[in-house]
Design an enzyme around this catalytic site. Structure first.
Site, short mmCIF file in Angstrom:
data_model
loop_
_atom_site.label_atom_id
_atom_site.label_comp_id
_atom_site.label_asym_id
_atom_site.label_seq_id
_atom_site.Cartn_x
_atom_site.Cartn_y
_atom_site.Cartn_z
N CYS A 99 9.46 -16.27 -4.45
CA CYS A 99 8.98 -17.60 -4.05
C CYS A 99 8.84 -17.67 -2.53
O CYS A 99 7.88 -18.24 -2.00
CB CYS A 99 9.92 -18.69 -4.55
SG CYS A 99 9.75 -19.07 -6.31
N ASP B 6 5.28 -2.83 -3.38
CA ASP B 6 6.72 -2.74 -3.58
C ASP B 6 7.34 -2.07 -2.35
O ASP B 6 6.83 -1.06 -1.87
CB ASP B 6 7.02 -1.91 -4.84
CG ASP B 6 8.46 -2.07 -5.31
OD1 ASP B 6 8.67 -2.51 -6.44
OD2 ASP B 6 9.37 -1.74 -4.52
N ASN C 215 9.72 -5.56 -16.69
CA ASN C 215 11.12 -5.57 -17.10
C ASN C 215 11.48 -7.04 -17.32
O ASN C 215 11.50 -7.82 -16.36
CB ASN C 215 12.01 -4.96 -16.03
CG ASN C 215 11.63 -3.52 -15.72
OD1 ASN C 215 11.30 -2.75 -16.61
ND2 ASN C 215 11.66 -3.16 -14.45
N HIS D 144 12.17 -13.55 -11.21
CA HIS D 144 10.88 -14.26 -11.12
C HIS D 144 9.91 -13.27 -11.74
O HIS D 144 9.76 -12.15 -11.24
CB HIS D 144 10.58 -14.56 -9.64
CG HIS D 144 9.28 -15.26 -9.37
ND1 HIS D 144 9.14 -16.25 -8.43
CD2 HIS D 144 8.04 -15.07 -9.91
CE1 HIS D 144 7.87 -16.65 -8.39
NE2 HIS D 144 7.18 -15.95 -9.29
N HIS E 112 7.45 -10.66 -12.96
CA HIS E 112 6.52 -9.82 -12.20
C HIS E 112 6.22 -8.56 -13.01
O HIS E 112 7.03 -8.11 -13.82
CB HIS E 112 7.10 -9.45 -10.83
CG HIS E 112 8.42 -8.72 -10.86
ND1 HIS E 112 9.61 -9.37 -11.16
CD2 HIS E 112 8.73 -7.43 -10.63
CE1 HIS E 112 10.59 -8.49 -11.10
NE2 HIS E 112 10.10 -7.30 -10.80
N HIS F 159 4.98 -4.49 -12.62
CA HIS F 159 4.84 -3.34 -11.73
C HIS F 159 3.54 -2.63 -12.08
O HIS F 159 3.32 -2.26 -13.23
CB HIS F 159 6.02 -2.36 -11.93
CG HIS F 159 7.34 -2.94 -11.57
ND1 HIS F 159 7.94 -2.72 -10.36
CD2 HIS F 159 8.18 -3.73 -12.27
CE1 HIS F 159 9.10 -3.35 -10.32
NE2 HIS F 159 9.28 -3.97 -11.47
ZN LIG Z 1 10.57 -17.41 -7.67
#
Ligand SMILES: [Zn+2]
Length: 117
Positions: free
Chosen positions: A12, A35, A91, A102, A104, A106
């Site tokens: 965030c 990353d 994951n 949060h 996401h 990859h």
């Molecule tokens: Zn977040």
């Protein structure tokens, strides 16, 4: 209350430009960043701008993020001289290896990568 922003969440903060990151692509719904500890020659993180913990937490109307993740992955794969093969990994939950809570994905590419199954 703004449910789109969790002040304790690193992603965030990146989305709000409070923490710097190498931004690769951005849409209304998502951001893609490099990353900071890459596991492949190309390793991006595709992150919904709305704070959602994981797939288990998605509300029905938030499943559009899954399509948007696929759409931006396709764009990343097609933006170079030739289409890239890539692996897309989410994951979802601590026991699956998630460490930033949060949602996401990859995006991994660049070498011949091992298959998971
Ligand atoms: Zn977040």
């Amino acid at each position: 209350m703004n449910t789109h922003f969790d002040p304790s969440c690193i992603f965030c903060k990146i989305i709000a430009r409070q923490v710097s990151a190498r931004i690769i692509a951005e849409t209304d719904a998502l951001i893609a960043i490099e990353d900071s500890a890459p596991k492949a020659p190309t390793h991006y993180l595709i992150i919904p701008k709305e704070h959602v913990r994981d797939i288990q937490s998605l509300m029905n109307e938030q499943f559009d993020y899954m399509a948007e993740i696929g759409r931006i992955a396709q764009q990343l794969a097609l933006c170079g001289d030739k289409p890239q093969d890539f692996k897309l990994v989410i994951n979802s939950g601590f026991n699956a290896g998630q460490r930033v809570f949060h949602l996401h994905a990859h995006y991994l590419s660049g070498d011949q990568l091992p298959g998971l199954v």
